[in-house]
Design an enzyme around this catalytic site. Structure first.
Site, mmCIF file in Angstrom:
data_model
loop_
_atom_site.group_PDB
_atom_site.id
_atom_site.type_symbol
_atom_site.label_atom_id
_atom_site.label_comp_id
_atom_site.label_asym_id
_atom_site.label_seq_id
_atom_site.Cartn_x
_atom_site.Cartn_y
_atom_site.Cartn_z
ATOM 1 N N GLU A 98 0.937 -1.149 -0.070
ATOM 2 C CA GLU A 98 -0.064 -0.081 -0.114
ATOM 3 C C GLU A 98 0.817 1.424 0.061
ATOM 4 O O GLU A 98 0.556 2.291 0.726
ATOM 5 C CB GLU A 98 -0.977 -0.002 1.322
ATOM 6 C CG GLU A 98 -2.089 -1.058 0.911
ATOM 7 C CD GLU A 98 -3.352 -0.823 1.804
ATOM 8 O OE1 GLU A 98 -3.185 0.150 2.702
ATOM 9 O OE2 GLU A 98 -4.362 -1.613 1.853
ATOM 10 N N GLU A 111 -5.385 -8.698 0.297
ATOM 11 C CA GLU A 111 -5.970 -8.476 1.363
ATOM 12 C C GLU A 111 -7.540 -8.016 1.097
ATOM 13 O O GLU A 111 -7.878 -7.310 0.164
ATOM 14 C CB GLU A 111 -5.335 -7.026 2.142
ATOM 15 C CG GLU A 111 -4.266 -7.208 2.713
ATOM 16 C CD GLU A 111 -3.793 -5.793 3.555
ATOM 17 O OE1 GLU A 111 -4.613 -5.132 4.242
ATOM 18 O OE2 GLU A 111 -2.446 -5.639 3.799
HETATM 19 C C1 BGP Z 1 -4.485 -2.221 5.110
HETATM 20 C C2 BGP Z 1 -3.312 -2.603 5.615
HETATM 21 C C3 BGP Z 1 -3.184 -3.683 6.711
HETATM 22 C C4 BGP Z 1 -4.482 -3.599 7.727
HETATM 23 C C5 BGP Z 1 -5.719 -3.098 6.813
HETATM 24 C C6 BGP Z 1 -6.949 -2.984 7.804
HETATM 25 O O1 BGP Z 1 -4.499 -0.916 4.642
HETATM 26 O O2 BGP Z 1 -2.505 -2.904 4.603
HETATM 27 O O3 BGP Z 1 -2.055 -3.427 7.459
HETATM 28 O O4 BGP Z 1 -4.164 -2.825 8.725
HETATM 29 O O5 BGP Z 1 -5.564 -2.198 5.933
HETATM 30 O O6 BGP Z 1 -6.833 -1.840 8.129
HETATM 31 P P1 BGP Z 1 -7.328 -1.360 9.645
HETATM 32 O O7 BGP Z 1 -6.646 -2.049 10.326
HETATM 33 O O8 BGP Z 1 -6.935 0.093 9.797
HETATM 34 O O9 BGP Z 1 -8.759 -1.650 9.725
#
Ligand code: BGP
Length: 461
Positions: free
Chosen positions: A161, A362
């Site tokens: 990201e 993801e």
């Molecule tokens: C993405 C990231 C992850 C993870 C996910 C969920 O942007 O790559 O590292 O954190 O989001 O986000 P959050 O934990 O803020 O809900």
């Protein structure tokens, strides 16, 4: 009739080192920006996380029980090179050798992210991504990984990201006080990525490497041409800038024009252009949680203060776009819009532009899961979310998109960067809260059993 998922589809799950491992100062590890940053109030630090560092064998066994074909995780730069550019820490190398061997023992393909938001703190002190020397430190770190793990790891991702780090930088360890500086950092990361991809190809004939941005389609708020044009701009700046670079080695023209209009053009050093052209992605990994919506943002509507604040947060740029809620989409309890069809649209859009194989690294739903008296975690909302996204993946495959892997976030509960342990994503519950570590035991959620069936039936669930 829908097409079936391909025979060797990589069904798996995803994590990142600082969010899952814990053992933040064990085994010779140095501090990363995540270990030293100011935490949001009421949120746990990353010192213990899910304690995966000490539980990795148990965790991998649970992944194998679900039938995982692959596991997407990140390597902590500060375990391998504790101060970012100095001595190699053999104990850190050994930890990942053990983890990779454990995965292979269970026939789980390792999918490795090189850098997931955890820049070594020592490099940040020397200017972080403002400093061109960070490019060399990154490439050296990548070379170490390719040399040490290249015989066992086939799938590599460079930077997780990068686009989110740039659009909302301050929250994840980078950040700067001007748009030009932000995009100069971005440029350095792009150069570093291109070099890493080139080195990977030179060293490892069989390996596949690519970027792992968060790509989601942006809709226009209305069908007015000015809103449609605003959406085109935001898609260019948020999505295509990163993928055009990783695939074609050049800046997207529309993104470039937005930077130019905002005095934010990055400076090229001699050689950068050739380097960017020489580093080519073999596949595109992307994270998808939700879509976005924008409307036109006429110049003159914003005060200077608002303008700067918007730009800093990537929320809007006068004359181009302004992010707004969609309006018709349901939301998670944390306020994230849910848009499974957006995943089909996004996958088709990426595939049409780049014609490379796609992997989802993801996708998932964060919720306040509760451990009930019957010793279970009934996360039907997560099953619902994932099922709908899997259906849309199958439709994308039926459309002709070459999709070869799916890694929901997250394989196991871990720390949410902004919300701590109260926001969970895993198939496996970890018994702790933000400030009470309890016994850190692992409990199979309802989604665990459901996902196991999905994998066993190759997505026909
Ligand atoms: C993405 C990231 C992850 C993870 C996910 C969920 O942007 O790559 O590292 O954190 O989001 O986000 P959050 O934990 O803020 O809900």
């Amino acid at each position: 009739k829908h097409k079936a998922f391909p025979e060797h589809f990589l069904w798996g799950g995803s994590t990142s080192a600082y969010q899952v491992e814990g053992a933040w100062n064990e085994g010779g590890k140095g501090p990363s920006v995540q270990d030293v940053k100011q935490l949001p109030e009421g949120t746990s630090d990353f010192k213990v996380a899910a304690d995966h560092y000490h539980h990795y064998q148990e965790d991998v066994a649970l992944m194998a029980e679900m039938g995982f074909k692959s596991y997407r995780f990140s390597i902590a730069w500060t375990r391998i090179v504790p101060d970012g550019d100095g001595a190699i820490n053999e104990e850190g190398i050994q930890f990942y050798q053990n983890l990779i061997d454990e995965l292979l023992k269970h026939q789980i393909e390792p999918v490795v992210t090189v850098y997931h938001f955890d820049l070594p703190a020592a490099l940040e002190e020397k200017g972080g991504w403002d400093n061109r020397e960070t490019i060399d430190a990154f490439v050296r770190y990548c070379d170490i990984l390719f040399d040490r793990f290249g015989d066992k790891v086939k799938y590599w991702q460079t930077i997780n990201e990068q686009n989110m780090m740039i659009l909302s930088g301050a929250a994840i360890g980078t950040g700067s006080d001007s748009m030009q500086k932000t995009y100069q950092q971005n440029h350095h990361m792009l150069v570093a990525q291109a070099k890493a991809m080139k080195h990977c190809h030179d060293k490892l004939a069989e390996a596949k490497i690519g970027p792992a941005p968060n790509i989601s389609i942006t809709y226009p708020k209305t069908n007015k041409p000015e809103d449609i044009q605003a959406a085109q701009c935001f898609n260019a700046l948020r999505n295509w800038l990163y993928l055009d670079m990783a695939v074609y080695g050049r800046y997207n023209h529309q993104a470039w024009a937005i930077l130019e209009a905002n005095d934010a053009l990055p400076t090229f050093e001699p050689g950068d252009e050739e380097v960017l052209k020489a580093g080519k992605a073999d596949f595109i990994a992307f994270n998808y949680y939700t879509s976005g919506t924008v409307e036109a943002y006429p110049v003159g509507e914003a005060t200077t203060d608002e303008k700067t604040a918007d730009q800093q947060k990537g929320q809007g740029i006068p004359g181009f776009f302004r992010q707004v809620p969609h309006g018709d989409l349901e939301k998670t309890e944390f306020g994230w819009e849910i848009d499974p069809i957006g995943l089909r649209i996004t996958a088709n859009e990426i595939y049409s532009r780049y014609a490379l194989p796609l992997m989802i690294t993801e996708n998932g739903l964060g919720g306040r899961d509760t451990f009930t008296e019957d010793g279970k975690v009934h996360d039907d909302y997560r099953i619902h979310y994932l099922r709908e996204h899997i259906e849309q993946m199958q439709l994308a495959i039926s459309d002709g998109v070459e999709l070869f892997g799916y890694h929901p976030w997250s394989a196991i509960d871990l720390i949410s960067t902004h919300e701590g342990f109260r926001k969970r994503y895993g198939f496996i519950y970890v018994n702790r809260s933000d400030f009470d570590l309890k016994d850190l035991s692992r409990i199979r959620k309802d989604s665990f059993y459901w996902y196991k069936d999905v994998i066993a039936s190759n997505g026909e669930n």
